[in-house]
Scaffold this motif. Structure first.
Motif, PDB file in Angstrom:
ATOM      1  N   TYR A   1      38.680  40.374  35.088  1.00  0.00           N
ATOM      2  CA  TYR A   1      40.120  40.407  34.794  1.00  0.00           C
ATOM      3  C   TYR A   1      40.426  39.701  33.469  1.00  0.00           C
ATOM      4  O   TYR A   1      41.172  40.203  32.628  1.00  0.00           O
ATOM      5  N   LEU A   2      39.811  38.524  33.269  1.00  0.00           N
ATOM      6  CA  LEU A   2      40.079  37.761  32.040  1.00  0.00           C
ATOM      7  C   LEU A   2      39.564  38.505  30.814  1.00  0.00           C
ATOM      8  O   LEU A   2      40.217  38.530  29.766  1.00  0.00           O
ATOM      9  N   LEU A   3      38.380  39.140  30.960  1.00  0.00           N
ATOM     10  CA  LEU A   3      37.793  39.821  29.799  1.00  0.00           C
ATOM     11  C   LEU A   3      38.537  41.107  29.468  1.00  0.00           C
ATOM     12  O   LEU A   3      38.919  41.317  28.322  1.00  0.00           O
ATOM     13  N   VAL A   4      38.797  41.950  30.465  1.00  0.00           N
ATOM     14  CA  VAL A   4      39.417  43.246  30.122  1.00  0.00           C
ATOM     15  C   VAL A   4      40.870  43.080  29.689  1.00  0.00           C
ATOM     16  O   VAL A   4      41.361  43.844  28.864  1.00  0.00           O
ATOM     17  N   ASN A   5      41.546  42.071  30.204  1.00  0.00           N
ATOM     18  CA  ASN A   5      42.940  41.860  29.787  1.00  0.00           C
ATOM     19  C   ASN A   5      43.063  40.884  28.624  1.00  0.00           C
ATOM     20  O   ASN A   5      44.167  40.508  28.242  1.00  0.00           O
ATOM     21  N   ASP A   6      41.896  40.464  28.112  1.00  0.00           N
ATOM     22  CA  ASP A   6      41.881  39.565  26.959  1.00  0.00           C
ATOM     23  C   ASP A   6      42.746  38.320  27.194  1.00  0.00           C
ATOM     24  O   ASP A   6      43.567  37.946  26.361  1.00  0.00           O
ATOM     25  N   LEU A   7      42.526  37.680  28.325  1.00  0.00           N
ATOM     26  CA  LEU A   7      43.361  36.526  28.680  1.00  0.00           C
ATOM     27  C   LEU A   7      42.600  35.213  28.573  1.00  0.00           C
ATOM     28  O   LEU A   7      43.022  34.205  29.094  1.00  0.00           O
TER      29      LEU A   7
ATOM     30  N   ASP B   1      46.341  35.780  37.915  1.00  0.00           N
ATOM     31  CA  ASP B   1      47.501  35.525  37.071  1.00  0.00           C
ATOM     32  C   ASP B   1      47.750  34.016  36.948  1.00  0.00           C
ATOM     33  O   ASP B   1      48.000  33.499  35.856  1.00  0.00           O
ATOM     34  N   ALA B   2      47.644  33.298  38.067  1.00  0.00           N
ATOM     35  CA  ALA B   2      47.872  31.845  38.018  1.00  0.00           C
ATOM     36  C   ALA B   2      46.837  31.166  37.129  1.00  0.00           C
ATOM     37  O   ALA B   2      47.164  30.269  36.345  1.00  0.00           O
ATOM     38  N   LEU B   3      45.579  31.605  37.235  1.00  0.00           N
ATOM     39  CA  LEU B   3      44.531  30.988  36.409  1.00  0.00           C
ATOM     40  C   LEU B   3      44.801  31.265  34.934  1.00  0.00           C
ATOM     41  O   LEU B   3      44.708  30.362  34.094  1.00  0.00           O
ATOM     42  N   ALA B   4      45.127  32.508  34.612  1.00  0.00           N
ATOM     43  CA  ALA B   4      45.329  32.875  33.206  1.00  0.00           C
ATOM     44  C   ALA B   4      46.542  32.162  32.624  1.00  0.00           C
ATOM     45  O   ALA B   4      46.526  31.721  31.476  1.00  0.00           O
ATOM     46  N   ARG B   5      47.587  32.030  33.421  1.00  0.00           N
ATOM     47  CA  ARG B   5      48.808  31.390  32.912  1.00  0.00           C
ATOM     48  C   ARG B   5      48.590  29.906  32.626  1.00  0.00           C
ATOM     49  O   ARG B   5      49.222  29.337  31.751  1.00  0.00           O
ATOM     50  N   ASN B   6      47.689  29.281  33.377  1.00  0.00           N
ATOM     51  CA  ASN B   6      47.485  27.850  33.209  1.00  0.00           C
ATOM     52  C   ASN B   6      46.261  27.555  32.350  1.00  0.00           C
ATOM     53  O   ASN B   6      45.401  26.743  32.708  1.00  0.00           O
ATOM     54  N   SER B   7      46.165  28.237  31.245  1.00  0.00           N
ATOM     55  CA  SER B   7      45.043  28.058  30.339  1.00  0.00           C
ATOM     56  C   SER B   7      45.598  28.008  28.926  1.00  0.00           C
ATOM     57  O   SER B   7      46.735  28.399  28.686  1.00  0.00           O
ATOM     58  N   GLY B   8      44.790  27.505  28.011  1.00  0.00           N
ATOM     59  CA  GLY B   8      45.232  27.459  26.612  1.00  0.00           C
ATOM     60  C   GLY B   8      45.402  26.034  26.136  1.00  0.00           C
ATOM     61  O   GLY B   8      44.970  25.088  26.790  1.00  0.00           O
ATOM     62  N   ARG B   9      46.050  25.895  24.984  1.00  0.00           N
ATOM     63  CA  ARG B   9      46.182  24.557  24.383  1.00  0.00           C
ATOM     64  C   ARG B   9      46.987  23.606  25.255  1.00  0.00           C
ATOM     65  O   ARG B   9      46.685  22.420  25.348  1.00  0.00           O
ATOM     66  N   GLU B  10      48.026  24.131  25.887  1.00  0.00           N
ATOM     67  CA  GLU B  10      48.985  23.263  26.572  1.00  0.00           C
ATOM     68  C   GLU B  10      48.663  23.038  28.043  1.00  0.00           C
ATOM     69  O   GLU B  10      49.235  22.161  28.673  1.00  0.00           O
ATOM     70  N   ARG B  11      47.813  23.910  28.625  1.00  0.00           N
ATOM     71  CA  ARG B  11      47.655  23.861  30.072  1.00  0.00           C
ATOM     72  C   ARG B  11      46.169  23.900  30.460  1.00  0.00           C
ATOM     73  O   ARG B  11      45.351  24.460  29.731  1.00  0.00           O
ATOM     74  N   THR B  12      45.879  23.291  31.606  1.00  0.00           N
ATOM     75  CA  THR B  12      44.493  23.304  32.096  1.00  0.00           C
ATOM     76  C   THR B  12      44.481  23.510  33.607  1.00  0.00           C
ATOM     77  O   THR B  12      45.473  23.241  34.293  1.00  0.00           O
TER      78      THR B  12
ATOM     79  N   ASP C   1      47.212  21.690  35.891  1.00  0.00           N
ATOM     80  CA  ASP C   1      48.363  22.578  36.100  1.00  0.00           C
ATOM     81  C   ASP C   1      48.082  23.642  37.147  1.00  0.00           C
ATOM     82  O   ASP C   1      48.988  24.346  37.589  1.00  0.00           O
ATOM     83  N   CYS C   2      46.816  23.768  37.510  1.00  0.00           N
ATOM     84  CA  CYS C   2      46.448  24.771  38.518  1.00  0.00           C
ATOM     85  C   CYS C   2      45.137  24.326  39.152  1.00  0.00           C
ATOM     86  O   CYS C   2      44.153  24.112  38.443  1.00  0.00           O
ATOM     87  N   ILE C   3      45.135  24.144  40.446  1.00  0.00           N
ATOM     88  CA  ILE C   3      43.912  23.683  41.111  1.00  0.00           C
ATOM     89  C   ILE C   3      43.472  24.728  42.128  1.00  0.00           C
ATOM     90  O   ILE C   3      44.243  25.108  43.007  1.00  0.00           O
ATOM     91  N   THR C   4      42.236  25.201  41.952  1.00  0.00           N
ATOM     92  CA  THR C   4      41.683  26.161  42.898  1.00  0.00           C
ATOM     93  C   THR C   4      40.654  25.445  43.753  1.00  0.00           C
ATOM     94  O   THR C   4      39.658  24.932  43.233  1.00  0.00           O
ATOM     95  N   VAL C   5      40.933  25.362  45.029  1.00  0.00           N
ATOM     96  CA  VAL C   5      39.952  24.804  45.962  1.00  0.00           C
ATOM     97  C   VAL C   5      39.244  25.995  46.598  1.00  0.00           C
ATOM     98  O   VAL C   5      39.884  26.878  47.161  1.00  0.00           O
ATOM     99  N   MET C   6      37.940  26.026  46.441  1.00  0.00           N
ATOM    100  CA  MET C   6      37.183  27.183  46.944  1.00  0.00           C
ATOM    101  C   MET C   6      35.831  26.664  47.406  1.00  0.00           C
ATOM    102  O   MET C   6      35.217  25.850  46.725  1.00  0.00           O
ATOM    103  N   GLY C   7      35.363  27.117  48.556  1.00  0.00           N
ATOM    104  CA  GLY C   7      34.113  26.568  49.083  1.00  0.00           C
ATOM    105  C   GLY C   7      34.312  25.152  49.574  1.00  0.00           C
ATOM    106  O   GLY C   7      33.386  24.356  49.619  1.00  0.00           O
ATOM    107  N   SER C   8      35.539  24.812  49.922  1.00  0.00           N
ATOM    108  CA  SER C   8      35.833  23.467  50.411  1.00  0.00           C
ATOM    109  C   SER C   8      37.126  23.500  51.198  1.00  0.00           C
ATOM    110  O   SER C   8      38.042  24.245  50.871  1.00  0.00           O
ATOM    111  N   ASN C   9      37.162  22.664  52.220  1.00  0.00           N
ATOM    112  CA  ASN C   9      38.401  22.414  52.938  1.00  0.00           C
ATOM    113  C   ASN C   9      38.790  20.980  52.585  1.00  0.00           C
ATOM    114  O   ASN C   9      38.620  20.051  53.367  1.00  0.00           O
ATOM    115  N   MET C  10      39.264  20.836  51.368  1.00  0.00           N
ATOM    116  CA  MET C  10      39.412  19.511  50.769  1.00  0.00           C
ATOM    117  C   MET C  10      40.392  18.614  51.515  1.00  0.00           C
ATOM    118  O   MET C  10      40.150  17.419  51.688  1.00  0.00           O
TER     119      MET C  10
END
Ligand code: SF4
Lengths: 197, 845
Positions: free
Chosen positions: B75-81, B204-215, B10-19
């Protein structure tokens, strides 16, 4: 003279009848009737000439796109993506699509080249000669540099006098034999490949 | 994860690559995910085609990845996301660490245990309280056990102490909150140059696409590994993925996009100095590896899957030394060579310059173009007694003595170079048969369809026949140091007029067989530690389960409409599992986290794990099974039914790593070894454990050296592949990229008076090169510490051979390495750039 003119006129009219563009202008479909011509009637797919088709894997990056290789009399005539592959479903990138060009490249060197110490030119040499010479050099260097134990008696049984580089463009089986022979057999420890580059 | 699994993300982060440009066909799964609604993010110093196709492009200064990723963790830890149910159950977030542990926050930017004069860490204070945790076997590099002085204690007989409430000040969660406490959005902008608003959009995009329903997934390439802290960048992403529950689940993971067709295979079945096939450590004279018993004692972890090491090691010795490998002789363990230090490519280059290495084999690699500090590589080659280059067309490595930079510059001449050189032409993929392992562990067989021309031979042919000749040369020797080559098993059948060895026979040996009946084994569960089985690479076991069943050659993809991970298409190690740690796709009770994201689950009726992939777990271990610590369980018995990370000693995903990493248990931001700015986060400027090899021709730039004010980064192109000659000698691709170029931002071009297509000279302490300038907005300056930092980029793929030529960027780069991997840095150094040409170095290549 007139005869020549008539013959030319006839040829021209045949040509225009056979040529796709005027026929398309007169309403024939570019993908059906107008796609046919006397030339196309006699064309056969190039791949029909292949006497062997096999599956291969693209030799460039690690995506591992599957390829179909068509060969005739032992020479490749065409390479395309394998449509069955869940990795590439028939597609290839510019590198994979150019594989045939690499195999048939005019820059490919098909013979053994040898450059003697201090020489300013390559010489062609028989493969068998080169293999014998390389084996002799490996033995000589290994015998000169093998260390069975360190000064304090710690066993090492290795040589730092020989190194090997490369493997990431080779088959797994080739890598296995390199590590087995050079490492397990000869005690070479500096065996390395592109994994660190 | 499998490549096609990216489409489930649901969310793809390309980093360290020009895929999009460098792994184009893999990128089709990214666009497929995007078409299904996924968000695509590209974090990269340049704006490339990958950025153009992404929803968010976050520009960062080269080398500042840990600041960016650390900012996400913050960000994930302090906002408990974070995904609490996942991370609390499956990671070591709750584990309690030793009292003596000091974090860089309280210790001047370094962890406790640093022996500053030697640049190494002792790991004692990074342990779980009251325990010594063994690193998984493959990570026990030479200094790890050395740092323990006496080896890793083998007496763990309890699970690590934990505080599931996460209140304990020394639990991993609290340590991470303190460790990443200053990685705020402001700090991220300050260090990386990425605007806060963009950074927050990514979080925000990473946090939103996490949990039981999203990866979500991360994809990286050498843009992460080619740094002096490359392993820690990948670790930082793994921490994010573990916190978000993106490991072992459909569309989740950290996908390494590797460069060469068999780079994964040649890492698994390694042509690498520090490992034996499939991740067993090469014996080391500096550790307690004197005998087989010592080696197994030092390397066998008490708990977790690697406890099986003795079976794998002894089976390897049987495969290599056959009859000579008898139980009363330590299975011929003493025939294996022992390491005495770092024998990787970087120090070996210097050993060539120093005359220690006398002969070298080069198999389809081109170090003059691909290695950092190319001129030093040339000096090393010129110092050899002999050199064997195997390739399909002339390479810079084979022709350095004639056309090399040092020869063209007049510093060397052919008559001064004593190296005896052999160029042996090689056969290519469709001209020989064998397997290649792709970047997702897919082992694919390729057929021999046509004949190689002339004297071109497979490397299998070369190595086999060289071995045969050497065995003859040594046949009469009685010297103990020659015992290994005499004992080596080397009886592979050959075919045809050329006596081509049978690749299938080699793959059968890698798969493994029973010694007495010579029956193929069906998988690694059959391996024994009594010498009754032989196996060349235990993780590949199952690829050739019977004499005529080559699963790497299987070509049965899933039918449209059904999805079971294409398990009939080739073979993936281990055991044809397509997604590692896929037990984590179910909750602790064994139920899928959601219907949408189901992959593997517990079937209570049959008492087995089942699903769309081969379970990466003990098939009948129930989710509620718990180890009985009264009975001192070992190996997998010490891991419960809700511990998916079976290769780790405690079955947990390690956010904090007590043993196994040489440069710290948590990723920490350091500046690149060469940087125009000071480290804004810590007093410690660069990685204190970086591997430096001092040499007069390998000088490094000081921080902020005004002579080298710009950040320099290198990369490759869609059309031109790495340092190998292949695509430069291939007409189509060469025509598409006809010459070398330097990418310069319009701002920098203005500053130094450079126009598009002008010649320009790049220089560092290592050397100077020239190429035409491409002035482009793809590169932008960054605002760092109150000033602009300019970046210059260049594809590194050029040399003097082939149809397309140009100066080699690696002339500019230096030899130093990541502490864990000895990988060089190519992505973030400093340089100077000026308009003009290099006088007199060349008219034409
Ligand atoms: S076709 Fe392109 S993407 Fe596919 S394996 Fe070859 S180089 Fe990689």
């Amino acid at each position: 003279m007139n005869q020549i003119r008539r013959r030319l006129a006839r040829k021209a009219s045949e040509f225009f009848k056979d040529w796709s563009v005027p026929r398309q202008l007169s309403g024939q479909s570019a993908v059906a009737e107008a796609a046919r011509s006397s030339l196309s009637e006699h064309q056969r797919p190039r791949l029909e000439e292949a006497d062997r088709i096999g599956t291969s894997i693209c030799p460039f990056c690690a995506v591992g796109c599957a390829q179909l290789v068509y060969a005739k009399h032992g020479k490749p005539i065409h390479i395309e993506g394998d449509p069955r592959s869940p990795v590439n479903q028939g597609t290839l990138c510019p590198k994979g699509a150019g594989t045939l060009g690499m195999m048939l490249s005019e820059l490919r060197v098909p013979e053994v080249l040898y450059r003697a110490p201090h020489s300013s030119a390559w010489e062609k040499r028989p493969l068998d000669w080169a293999m014998a010479r390389i084996a002799a050099l490996v033995k000589q260097t290994r015998d000169e540099t093998i260390v069975d134990r360190l000064a304090d008696g710690t066993p090492v049984r290795h040589t730092l006098g020989i190194a090997s580089l490369g493997g990431a463009t080779l088959d797994n089986e080739e890598n296995y034999l390199i590590k087995k022979l050079l490492g397990g057999g000869l005690g070479v420890v500096s065996i390395e490949n592109q994994a660190r580059i | 994860m499998a490549l096609w699994d990216l489409a489930n993300s649901d969310c793809i982060t390309v980093m360290g690559s020009n895929m999009a440009e460098n792994h184009p066909v893999a990128f089709r799964f990214v666009t497929e995910a995007q078409a299904r609604g996924a968000t695509v993010i590209h974090v990269d110093p340049r704006f490339t085609r990958t950025s153009a196709l992404a929803e968010i492009h976050a520009p960062i200064r080269s080398g500042t990845d840990i600041a960016f990723l650390g900012g996400i963790i913050h960000y994930l830890l302090v906002n408990d996301l974070w995904f609490r149910d996942f991370a609390l159950a499956y990671t070591n977030l709750a584990a309690i660490v030793e009292e003596g542990y000091l974090d860089p926050e309280e210790n001047d930017g370094v962890f406790s245990g640093l022996l500053a004069d030697r640049g190494i860490y002792k790991h004692d204070t990074w342990q779980y309280e009251g325990q010594i945790s063994a690193a998984a076997s493959a990570e026990n590099f030479e200094q790890t056990t050395e740092a323990f002085e006496g080896g890793v204690a083998r007496d763990a007989r309890n699970p690590p102490p934990t505080d599931p409430t996460l209140q304990h000040p020394r639990c991993v969660y609290q340590i991470m909150r303190r460790h990443f406490g200053r990685y705020t959005p402001e700090m991220v902008e300050h260090v990386t140059g990425c605007p806060q608003a963009t950074f927050l959009k990514v979080c925000d995009a990473l946090a939103r696409n996490s949990g039981r329903e999203r990866t979500g997934a991360f994809c990286y390439a050498v843009g992460w590994t080619h740094h002096s802290y490359g392993v820690q960048i990948i670790r930082a992403a793994s921490i994010i993925q573990a916190l978000l529950g993106n490991i072992g689940r459909p569309g989740g993971g950290v996908l390494a996009l590797r460069g060469h067709c068999s780079i994964q295979g040649s890492t698994d079945i390694p042509t690498l100095y520090n490992m034996l096939p499939t991740y067993m450590p090469q014996p080391n004279a500096m550790t307690q590896h004197g005998s087989l018993a010592d080696y197994l004692k030092a390397q066998t972890v008490p708990t977790g899957w690697w406890n099986n090491l003795p079976k794998y090691m002894i089976s390897l010795l049987k495969a290599w030394y056959g009859e000579a490998a008898q139980p009363d002789k330590g299975f011929a363990y003493d025939l294996l060579p022992k390491l005495t230090g770092d024998h990787s490519q970087l120090p070996t280059t210097l050993a060539m310059v120093d005359g220690v290495v006398k002969g070298q084999f080069v198999f389809g690699q081109n170090p003059v173009v691909g290695n950092t500090n190319s001129e030093l590589v040339e000096r090393g080659l010129a110092n050899l007694e002999w050199l064997v280059v195997r390739d399909f067309a002339m390479t810079e490595t084979a022709s350095f003595w004639k056309k090399g930079r040092l020869v063209r510059r007049g510093e060397l001449a052919p008559d001064k170079i004593g190296t005896e050189i052999f160029f042996l032409p090689s056969a290519m993929a469709a001209e020989k048969e064998g397997t290649l392992t792709n970047t997702t562990r897919l082992v694919q067989w390729h057929d021999k369809v046509c004949d190689a021309p002339g004297d071109c031979r497979s490397d299998l042919w070369f190595v086999y026949h060289l071995g045969r000749r050497l065995k003859q040369l040594y046949a009469d020797s009685e010297a103990p140091e020659d015992a290994p080559i005499r004992a080596l098993t080397w009886d592979y059948p050959t075919n045809g007029d050329l006596s081509e060895p049978d690749a299938a026979a080699v793959l059968r040996e890698i798969n493994g067989y029973t010694v007495a009946e010579r029956r193929q084994i069906s998988g690694f569960l059959e391996l024994k530690d009594d010498g009754s089985t032989a196996c060349g690479g235990w993780m590949y076991s199952g690829v050739f389960p019977s004499a005529d069943e080559n699963r790497a050659r299987s070509r049965k993809p899933d039918r449209p409409g059904s999805f079971t991970h294409h398990r009939g298409w080739a073979f993936s190690w281990p055991d044809n599992r397509r997604v590692l740690y896929n037990r984590a796709s179910a909750d602790p009770e064994g139920e899928p986290w959601s219907e949408r994201k189901r992959l593997v689950w517990w079937d209570a009726k049959s008492g087995k794990w089942t699903g769309l992939d081969t379970p990466d777990f003990i098939r009948d271990k129930a989710p509620d099974m718990r180890p009985n610590w009264e009975e001192n369980p070992i190996g997998s018995e010490a891991l419960g039914g809700a511990d998916p990370f079976i290769m780790e000693p405690d079955g947990k995903c390690l956010l904090f790593v007590p043993s196994g990493l040489k440069d710290g248990p948590l990723p920490t931001y350091y500046e690149p070894v060469e940087s125009p700015v000071g480290n804004p986060l810590y007093k410690q400027q660069s990685n204190p454990a970086v591997k430096l090899w001092r040499h007069s021709a390998n000088g490094l730039h000081e921080v902020g050296d005004p002579r080298f004010p710009y950040v320099f980064t290198t990369y490759r192109l869609t059309e031109l592949h790495c340092g190998g000659i292949a695509t430069r000698a291939m007409p189509h691709t060469a025509e598409l990229q006809p010459e070398a170029f330097i990418e310069v931002s319009p701002e920098l071009a203005r500053e130094i008076g450079l126009n598009n297509l002008d010649w320009a000279v790049l220089s560092t302490a290592r050397g100077e090169i020239e190429a035409k300038a491409l002035v482009t907005e793809r590169l932008r300056p960054f605002h760092i510490s109150g000033r602009y930092v300019h970046q210059v980029g260049m594809p590194w793929v050029y040399g003097w051979e082939g149809y397309t030529r140009g100066d080699t960027a690696n002339v500019l780069l230096a030899i130093f390495g990541d502490p864990n991997t000895s990988i060089h840095t190519t992505k973030a150094l400093t340089c100077d750039l000026r308009r003009g040409r290099l006088y007199g170095t060349r008219a034409r290549l």
